[in-house]
Design an enzyme around this catalytic site. Structure first.
Site, PDB file in Angstrom:
ATOM      1  N   GLU A 102      -2.545   7.221 -48.806  1.00  0.00           N
ATOM      2  CA  GLU A 102      -0.963   7.284 -49.007  1.00  0.00           C
ATOM      3  C   GLU A 102      -0.383   5.711 -48.586  1.00  0.00           C
ATOM      4  O   GLU A 102      -1.010   5.094 -47.799  1.00  0.00           O
ATOM      5  CB  GLU A 102      -0.556   8.418 -47.911  1.00  0.00           C
ATOM      6  CG  GLU A 102       0.886   8.521 -48.080  1.00  0.00           C
ATOM      7  CD  GLU A 102       1.350   8.893 -49.471  1.00  0.00           C
ATOM      8  OE1 GLU A 102       1.326   8.317 -50.516  1.00  0.00           O
ATOM      9  OE2 GLU A 102       2.050  10.018 -49.707  1.00  0.00           O
ATOM     10  N   ASP A 106       6.463   9.003 -43.485  1.00  0.00           N
ATOM     11  CA  ASP A 106       7.793   8.818 -42.893  1.00  0.00           C
ATOM     12  C   ASP A 106       7.960   9.876 -42.151  1.00  0.00           C
ATOM     13  O   ASP A 106       7.597   9.807 -40.978  1.00  0.00           O
ATOM     14  CB  ASP A 106       8.592   8.657 -44.317  1.00  0.00           C
ATOM     15  CG  ASP A 106       9.958   8.443 -43.832  1.00  0.00           C
ATOM     16  OD1 ASP A 106      10.460   8.303 -42.827  1.00  0.00           O
ATOM     17  OD2 ASP A 106      10.965   8.342 -44.818  1.00  0.00           O
ATOM     18  N   LYS A 134       5.891   4.820 -40.309  1.00  0.00           N
ATOM     19  CA  LYS A 134       7.279   5.061 -39.428  1.00  0.00           C
ATOM     20  C   LYS A 134       7.242   5.898 -38.305  1.00  0.00           C
ATOM     21  O   LYS A 134       7.627   7.246 -38.503  1.00  0.00           O
ATOM     22  CB  LYS A 134       8.551   5.171 -40.423  1.00  0.00           C
ATOM     23  CG  LYS A 134       8.650   4.399 -41.641  1.00  0.00           C
ATOM     24  CD  LYS A 134       9.790   4.782 -42.483  1.00  0.00           C
ATOM     25  CE  LYS A 134       9.907   3.862 -43.797  1.00  0.00           C
ATOM     26  NZ  LYS A 134      10.933   4.499 -44.493  1.00  0.00           N
ATOM     27  N   PHE A 155      14.097   1.442 -44.729  1.00  0.00           N
ATOM     28  CA  PHE A 155      13.858   1.864 -46.080  1.00  0.00           C
ATOM     29  C   PHE A 155      13.176   0.577 -46.633  1.00  0.00           C
ATOM     30  O   PHE A 155      13.984  -0.745 -46.676  1.00  0.00           O
ATOM     31  CB  PHE A 155      14.925   2.246 -47.103  1.00  0.00           C
ATOM     32  CG  PHE A 155      14.361   2.387 -48.570  1.00  0.00           C
ATOM     33  CD1 PHE A 155      13.856   3.834 -48.518  1.00  0.00           C
ATOM     34  CD2 PHE A 155      14.577   1.553 -49.426  1.00  0.00           C
ATOM     35  CE1 PHE A 155      13.333   4.376 -49.900  1.00  0.00           C
ATOM     36  CE2 PHE A 155      13.883   2.276 -50.837  1.00  0.00           C
ATOM     37  CZ  PHE A 155      13.400   3.464 -50.936  1.00  0.00           C
ATOM     38  N   ASP A 162       8.845   2.030 -54.123  1.00  0.00           N
ATOM     39  CA  ASP A 162       9.802   1.859 -55.072  1.00  0.00           C
ATOM     40  C   ASP A 162      11.294   2.166 -54.503  1.00  0.00           C
ATOM     41  O   ASP A 162      11.343   3.260 -53.785  1.00  0.00           O
ATOM     42  CB  ASP A 162       9.668   2.787 -56.190  1.00  0.00           C
ATOM     43  CG  ASP A 162      10.081   4.259 -56.149  1.00  0.00           C
ATOM     44  OD1 ASP A 162       9.219   4.807 -55.020  1.00  0.00           O
ATOM     45  OD2 ASP A 162      10.874   4.942 -56.589  1.00  0.00           O
TER      46      ASP A 162
END
Ligand code: IMP
Ligand code: MG
Length: 179
Positions: A102, A106, A134, A155, A162
């Site tokens: 992956e 998050d 994260k 972010f 993306d």
């Protein structure tokens, strides 16, 4: 400070291509050592993990397989809250060591959903390899076996990640500049 514009947002450089590749080499070394005697299939999660999967897989030195699956949970820079179904699970993972590749974990929701679905195919074990993690956003309590880098709860784009479909081809990773 090196900055880039992706659609309507500005981002600043946070992880260089060199740092990315060094982290991947370290991960590959660990996986080569840990899993060399196992029947391994890597499962890359599209779209985000395609570059990470390719770079890592090139450095795996034992006989193994790779395939790709698709799930998605993000719309824009905030989570949609819905995790879409798994597409493309056509490889036989029964009794194999599955290593999920992956790009980023998050909140951990996407991965949790993926693991639940994959367990139905009765693999021998499921290991998670995420390039980025994260820790401050993570809401779950399952183990993440291989982590390339831990990053702040901000972010980012680049290296496969993306912002609304763009920025995946940036060689480095950039963090959103808050206006
Ligand atoms: P989670 O379900 O909250 O763990 O989100 C995981 C998915 O959200 C990842 O596979 C990414 O596609 C996407 N995502 C999470 N954080 C970011 C980010 O900072 N930039 C781009 N995509 C992200
Ligand atoms: Mg992803």
């Amino acid at each position: 400070m090196k900055t880039v514009q992706v659609l309507d947002k500005k981002f600043s450089l946070s992880i260089s291509e060199k740092e990315i590749q060094e982290a991947i080499t370290k991960l590959a070394d660990r996986i080569n050592e840990d899993l060399k005697n196992q029947d391994v299939i890597f499962l890359g999660i599209l779209n985000g993990a395609f570059l990470f999967a390719a770079d890592l897989f090139r450095q795996i030195n034992f006989d193994c397989q790779i395939s790709f699956l698709k799930v998605a949970s993000y719309v824009g820079t905030s989570q949609s809250g819905t995790v879409k179904r798994l597409i493309g699970i056509n490889e036989d993972i029964y009794n194999k060591t599955v290593v999920i590749l992956e790009d980023i974990i998050d909140t951990g929701t996407t991965m949790e959903n993926l693991i639940k679905q994959l367990l139905g195919y009765e693999p021998k074990q499921i290991l998670i390899a995420t390039f980025l993690f994260k820790p401050d956003a993570f809401l779950k309590n399952y183990d993440i076996h291989y982590i390339g880098m831990k990053i702040p709860n901000e972010f980012i784009v680049g290296y496969g990640l993306d912002y609304n479909g763009f920025g995946r081809n940036l060689k480095d990773i950039y963090t959103l500049i808050k206006e």
